[in-house]
Design an enzyme around this catalytic site. Structure first.
Site, PDB file in Angstrom:
ATOM      1  N   ARG A 365       1.454   0.660  -3.314  1.00 36.02           N
ATOM      2  CA  ARG A 365       1.019   0.869  -1.932  1.00 36.02           C
ATOM      3  C   ARG A 365       1.390  -0.303  -1.029  1.00 36.02           C
ATOM      4  NH1 ARG A 365      -3.698   2.782  -4.861  1.00 36.02           N
ATOM      5  NH2 ARG A 365      -3.474   5.029  -5.097  1.00 36.02           N
ATOM      6  N   VAL A 366       1.952  -1.348  -1.611  1.00 31.43           N
ATOM      7  CA  VAL A 366       2.454  -2.464  -0.794  1.00 31.43           C
ATOM      8  C   VAL A 366       3.834  -2.126  -0.236  1.00 31.43           C
ATOM      9  CG1 VAL A 366       3.197  -4.860  -0.898  1.00 31.43           C
ATOM     10  CG2 VAL A 366       1.081  -4.180  -1.971  1.00 31.43           C
TER      11      VAL A 366
END
Length: 524
Positions: A365-366
């Site tokens: 999710r980064v």
């Protein structure tokens, strides 16, 4: 000798003035029940949650339950040496462990005590194992990459410093192998590593330590071991102890990586403790606060802003699934806490795809913020291409005729899968990863057979290091592909293809050499 009364009086008065009464007040209680690693103690009304309790045998315990009449204490050691009627003493200290660089290269238990036979630990600092996670004001977004040395992860599921990335999969799919490779790859960086083994066999932990020593990784690594033969309270405390050791580096502006292997066994140990403490069970007999068990641990991983020193603590928790079911109770809990997951699939593992990453389910999710510019340029669409390839591959198994576009997609997909395969304990630097992915993404492998892809990529890297070392050096320094670098890489690929000998050519040369009696020539 004449005794003068006034002298005696003055001495007595001086002694009276200097007298200071010292009263040693100890709060003690009595063990009224003990068994299954838990002691019920009467008389410690002022005990704190998480406080260290001392028993006459030298064993310690930790306060877990606070009742009006008694306290429930989990015993951090063998419960056979604690008996009913024993006196238990408060220490007024929360359970804490030694921290600092003095622990690097050591194997310790969940209380920070050495278990490697190398003598006492040189550490003057200590920290409580339980601590509140940093607030949002103290943090900053994850923007700096933490390289694992694995092409498949660094290109498609990048991990940043301060991130929490879950490694999930069935047993024997290579979860621990990824974690160990990530530790080995930090050899020439400024990252300190903590490996927490929870509920594993002692032989397995010894093997991990031996591997880290062989690759020179123990110099910057702390191993916290709470093995399967240790009591549940020690398995419960181990990840919090490892996190406290990592926080010491983070709070002083340094960088740390902590691996929890694995949190499934941690949850089981906590369930065992909770049931013996007679806490109300919930789903699958886990207590109601099982989510909080892991959230308060993983939230302590963070990247501090410059005002707070800019240090980071990265967490790689590991979860074991049953038959690939990621919708189980503990897996879904930890997935919701972390910033993404690396899902390892049993089917891919048995097909020889190592690491056996399912790119359709895995996610970071980064995103691209944890990748360097050069990696973003070569791996932007790699994950999508591989996910689509898996779908087309499943469709192609029905034996239907495929159009040329689909055939090309399949052909490229098979080569990319081969390109991303990587042996264990062989991390690759970023520049070599970019070069390797460049030839795959830009269709330079189209005329190379699938069986030759791995060897082609390996020999191409060797060629670049031998013949185009300046190009590799500039790529490693800039970590960005400009037009000049691209042109040099394209020229190097064209030159290398002229000298590369395929597997078929090698066989032909071998057959020719056998018929003529002359030895065959090695590959270019």
């Amino acid at each position: 000798m004449e005794i003068r009364p006034e002298e005696v009086t003055s001495v007595i008065e001086e002694q009276i003035r200097a007298f200071r009464e010292k009263v040693d007040i100890q709060e003690v209680g009595t063990v009224i029940q003990v068994g299954d690693g838990v002691a019920t103690i009467y008389g410690l009304e002022k005990a704190m949650a998480g406080e260290l309790i001392e028993f006459p045998s030298g064993v310690h315990g930790m306060v877990m339950n606070l009742r009006e009449e008694s306290v429930g204490v989990v015993i951090l050691g063998e419960d056979t040496v604690v008996h009913e009627g024993d006196t238990a003493r408060r220490t007024r200290r929360i359970v804490e462990v030694p921290v600092g660089q003095g622990l690097c290269g050591r194997v310790v238990n969940a209380l920070g005590e050495p278990i490697d036979g190398k003598g006492p630990i040189r550490s003057e600092e200590s920290r409580p194992i339980e601590r509140l996670a940093p607030g949002v004001v103290d943090r900053m977004p994850v923007s700096e990459a933490l390289q694992t040395g694995m092409k498949a992860i660094d290109s498609m599921i990048p991990i940043g410093r301060g991130q929490r990335e879950l490694i999930i999969g069935d047993r024997q799919t290579g979860k621990t192998a990824i974690a160990i490779d990530a530790i080995i790859n930090q050899r020439d960086t400024d990252v300190f590593c903590i490996y927490v083994a929870i509920g594993q066999k002692r032989a397995t932990v010894a093997q991990v330590v031996k591997t880290l020593e062989d690759y020179g990784a123990m110099d910057y690594t702390i191993v916290v071991a709470a093995t399967a033969s240790d009591p549940a309270p020690l398995q419960y405390a181990a990840p919090y102890a490892g996190c406290a050791m990592g926080e010491e580096f983070r709070d002083y502006g340094k960088h740390a990586l902590v691996i929890y292997d694995d949190l499934s066994k941690h949850a089981v140990a906590y369930r065992q403790m909770s049931l013996v403490l007679r806490r109300p069970p919930g789903r699958e007999a886990y207590p109601g606060d099982i989510f909080y068990l892991h959230s308060r641990l993983l939230e302590r991983a963070a990247k501090f802003n410059e005002k707070n020193g800019g240090g980071s603590l990265t967490a790689l928790p590991i979860i074991e699934t049953q038959a690939g079911d990621i919708s189980g109770y503990i897996p879904t809990n930890v997935i919701s806490i972390t910033d993404g997951q690396i899902f390892l699939e049993t089917g891919l593992f048995h097909q020889g795809v190592r690491p056996a990453i399912n790119v359709g389910v895995s996610v970071s999710r980064v995103g691209g913020s944890a990748r360097c510019r050069a990696m973003n340029q070569v791996a932007g669409d790699l994950r999508i291409n591989l996910a689509q390839f898996r779908e087309v591959e499943a469709f192609a198994q029905f034996g239907t005729e495929l159009d040329p576009v689909t055939q090309a997609q399949l052909s490229k997909g098979y080569r990319l899968v081969e390109l991303l395969k990587q042996d264990q304990y062989e991390p690759i630097c970023v520049a070599h990863q970019v070069l390797s992915l460049y030839i795959g993404v830009n269709d330079h492998l189209a005329d190379v057979s699938v069986e030759d892809v791995t060897r082609f990529a390996s020999e191409f890297i060797s060629f670049m290091e031998a013949e185009r070392k300046e190009t590799v050096r500039r790529l490693a320094e800039r970590l960005e592909l400009d037009d000049e670098l691209k042109s040099e890489i394209e020229d190097a690929i064209a030159t290398f293809k002229k000298v590369f000998v395929s597997g078929e050519q090698m066989q032909e040369q071998g057959a020719g050499a056998g018929s003529s009696g002359e030895p065959g020539q090695p590959a270019g």
